[in-house]
Design a protein around this motif. Structure first.
Motif, short mmCIF file in Angstrom:
data_model
loop_
_atom_site.label_atom_id
_atom_site.label_comp_id
_atom_site.label_asym_id
_atom_site.label_seq_id
_atom_site.Cartn_x
_atom_site.Cartn_y
_atom_site.Cartn_z
N ARG A 134 -122.47 -38.21 23.34
CA ARG A 134 -123.01 -36.99 22.74
C ARG A 134 -124.07 -36.43 23.69
NH1 ARG A 134 -119.29 -36.72 19.71
NH2 ARG A 134 -119.29 -36.89 17.45
N GLY A 135 -124.21 -35.11 23.70
CA GLY A 135 -125.19 -34.46 24.58
C GLY A 135 -126.60 -34.95 24.33
N ALA A 136 -126.91 -35.27 23.07
CA ALA A 136 -128.28 -35.63 22.69
C ALA A 136 -128.78 -36.90 23.40
CB ALA A 136 -128.36 -35.83 21.18
N LEU A 137 -127.87 -37.69 23.95
CA LEU A 137 -128.31 -38.95 24.59
C LEU A 137 -128.93 -38.71 25.97
CD1 LEU A 137 -126.01 -39.92 22.46
CD2 LEU A 137 -126.24 -42.05 23.67
N THR B 280 -128.06 -41.36 17.80
CA THR B 280 -128.93 -41.78 16.69
C THR B 280 -130.36 -41.47 17.10
OG1 THR B 280 -129.26 -43.98 17.66
CG2 THR B 280 -127.39 -43.75 16.14
N LYS B 281 -131.31 -41.73 16.19
CA LYS B 281 -132.74 -41.55 16.53
C LYS B 281 -133.08 -42.42 17.73
CE LYS B 281 -134.69 -40.57 12.07
NZ LYS B 281 -134.61 -41.42 10.91
N GLU B 282 -132.52 -43.65 17.76
CA GLU B 282 -132.86 -44.61 18.83
C GLU B 282 -132.28 -44.19 20.17
OE1 GLU B 282 -131.44 -45.71 15.81
OE2 GLU B 282 -133.49 -46.02 15.09
N THR B 283 -131.12 -43.56 20.17
CA THR B 283 -130.47 -43.25 21.46
C THR B 283 -130.81 -41.84 21.97
OG1 THR B 283 -128.44 -42.46 20.39
CG2 THR B 283 -128.51 -44.80 21.01
N PHE B 284 -131.56 -41.06 21.18
CA PHE B 284 -131.90 -39.69 21.59
C PHE B 284 -132.60 -39.71 22.96
CE2 PHE B 284 -134.90 -36.11 21.74
CZ PHE B 284 -133.99 -35.07 21.64
N HIS B 285 -132.07 -38.93 23.90
CA HIS B 285 -132.66 -38.81 25.26
C HIS B 285 -132.89 -40.18 25.90
CE1 HIS B 285 -134.20 -34.37 25.25
NE2 HIS B 285 -132.92 -34.47 24.97
N CYS B 286 -132.00 -41.14 25.60
CA CYS B 286 -132.19 -42.46 26.23
C CYS B 286 -131.99 -42.36 27.74
CB CYS B 286 -131.27 -43.51 25.60
SG CYS B 286 -129.53 -43.15 25.77
N VAL B 287 -131.21 -41.37 28.17
CA VAL B 287 -131.12 -41.13 29.62
C VAL B 287 -132.16 -40.04 29.94
CG1 VAL B 287 -129.66 -40.39 31.54
CG2 VAL B 287 -128.70 -41.77 29.69
N ASN B 288 -133.30 -40.51 30.42
CA ASN B 288 -134.42 -39.62 30.69
C ASN B 288 -134.80 -39.71 32.17
OD1 ASN B 288 -135.58 -42.12 30.91
ND2 ASN B 288 -136.57 -42.05 28.91
N GLU B 289 -135.93 -39.12 32.52
CA GLU B 289 -136.35 -39.08 33.92
C GLU B 289 -136.41 -40.50 34.52
OE1 GLU B 289 -139.90 -36.71 34.34
OE2 GLU B 289 -140.14 -37.45 36.40
N GLU B 290 -136.96 -41.43 33.72
CA GLU B 290 -137.11 -42.80 34.23
C GLU B 290 -135.75 -43.44 34.53
OE1 GLU B 290 -138.14 -45.85 31.36
OE2 GLU B 290 -137.36 -47.21 32.90
N ILE B 291 -134.80 -43.27 33.61
CA ILE B 291 -133.48 -43.89 33.80
C ILE B 291 -132.77 -43.25 35.02
CG2 ILE B 291 -131.18 -44.18 32.74
CD1 ILE B 291 -133.31 -45.99 31.48
N LEU B 292 -132.94 -41.95 35.17
CA LEU B 292 -132.28 -41.27 36.30
C LEU B 292 -132.90 -41.72 37.63
CD1 LEU B 292 -131.98 -37.82 34.53
CD2 LEU B 292 -130.07 -39.30 35.15
N GLN B 293 -134.21 -41.93 37.61
CA GLN B 293 -134.89 -42.47 38.82
C GLN B 293 -134.32 -43.83 39.16
OE1 GLN B 293 -137.25 -41.43 40.88
NE2 GLN B 293 -138.28 -39.66 39.88
N LYS B 294 -134.12 -44.65 38.12
CA LYS B 294 -133.61 -46.01 38.33
C LYS B 294 -132.16 -45.97 38.85
CE LYS B 294 -137.07 -48.54 36.93
NZ LYS B 294 -137.53 -49.14 35.71
#
Ligand code: NAP
Length: 317
Positions: free
Chosen positions: A231-234, A205-219
């Motif tokens: 979905r890939g878009a997340l 969804t619009k809200e979940t787009f790229h929710c796994v980003n640099e910050e989340i991967l660092q965490k």
């Protein structure tokens, strides 16, 4: 009345589904139509047969002036402009639940294959590394593994049920707390800091787009694994590749990709990455169950009855 049913997706659908659909009206396949036939299909199509990821925009509805129903072979409907369908009084059905088990199995298989390096282990044998005295690096045990599931819906719950049997410590992130005993995180970032493995099972969804980003991967950190069966878009693919290059995370298991079927070469040939071509629900049994549910929805529509599994918010009769 004779219904005109158009297979609008280029993805392959079960032969059983196509042969049954043909019994319910005039059937055509978009990719087999010439320009004139397509023009005619724009005028007369009543039902569009699509699959997860098929793009249906306002422009599509403008072209298919008489379309009354969209039958989605899949649970995800992120490619479909649902609000526009609601405005136009169009039915949309999808196939929730029947695929939960196999998608959950795929998520667990990806996590197991990544943490125990199964693909790399086979290559290790084939390269004759074993025969030549090399030693496989140790894997990561499921026992006590802290797994954070982003999205504790139909599929997320099945993933959690399986991981309980593997003695994992389970947490989840969702809009709100559920009636389960697992730890709840109201923040994806906090859950990523806590967990050893992050499994993504939310819709695109619009809200979940790229929710796994640099910050989340660092965490998630250098001992953390990412699994995406949603979905890939997340997942921000560039951030993921950088994280793998720089050992920001330990590994990833991916069934879905942002530009699928194109998968970035940078993800290939990594011992700590396992890739599958969007096969979450791809078993003979589940694809048949999905086909039966698509047909049951088409039959309900034709009979003027409530759809069996309508997309939330859309009309049901
Ligand atoms: P679901 O039952 O609707 O569950 C979705 C979960 O995600 C819910 O727990 C929901 O939380 C949570 N969620 C959604 N948006 C969120 C947000 N912005 N923030 C926090 N949590 C959010 O869906 P499902 O049937 O489990 O399917 C999930 C997705 O899997 C599908 O949409 C599809 O894209 C994907 N899928 C992939 C495959 C494959 O082959 N790889 C196959 C089937 C499905 P709440 O309950 O609190 O609202």
């Amino acid at each position: 009345m004779t219904y005109h049913i158009l297979k609008y997706t280029d993805s392959s659908l079960p032969d059983f589904l196509i042969s049954e659909v043909k019994k319910r009206g005039e059937f055509a396949e978009k990719k087999a139509l010439n320009a004139d036939e397509l023009k005619q299909a724009y005028e007369e199509t009543d039902i569009l047969l699509v699959s997860g990821g098929t793009i249906i925009t306002k422009d599509t509805y403008d072209k298919f002036k008489n379309v009354k129903m969209i039958a989605d072979f899949g649970v995800g409907y992120d490619g479909i402009d649902v609000n526009e369908a609601i405005k136009r009084n169009i039915f949309i059905s999808h196939t929730p639940n029947v695929l939960n088990d196999d998608v959950a199995n795929t998520a667990v298989a990806l996590l197991m294959n990544t943490t125990r390096q199964m693909i790399e282990a086979q290559k290790f044998i084939e390269r004759k590394d074993w025969e030549n005295g090399a030693v496989m690096p140790l894997g990561v045990s499921f026992t006590g593994l802290k797994v954070g599931i982003a999205g504790l819906g139909r599929i997320g719950k099945e993933i959690a049920a399986r991981l309980e049997a593997f003695k994992c410590d389970i947490a989840y992130f969702a809009h709100g707390k559920k009636d389960v005993s697992y730890k709840f995180f109201a923040s994806l970032s906090d859950m990523a800091s806590w967990c050893d493995a992050l499994i993504i099972a939310m819709p695109s969804t619009k809200e979940t787009f790229h929710c796994v980003n640099e910050e989340i991967l660092q965490k998630l950190g250098p001992n953390g694994f990412l699994v995406n069966i949603a979905r890939g878009a997340l997942v921000d693919t560039d951030a993921l590749i950088k994280a793998l290059d720089n050992k920001i995370i330990a590994g990833a298991g991916l069934d879905v990709f942002e530009q699928e079927p194109k998968v970035p070469q940078e993800l290939f040939n990594r011992p700590n990455v396992v890739l599958t071509p969007h096969i979450g629900s791809a078993t003979t049994y589940t694809r048949m169950e999905m086909a039966k549910l698509v047909l049951a929805n088409i039959d309900a529509f034709i009979a003027g009855k409530n759809l069996i599994t309508k997309v939330p918010g859309t009309r049901d009769s």
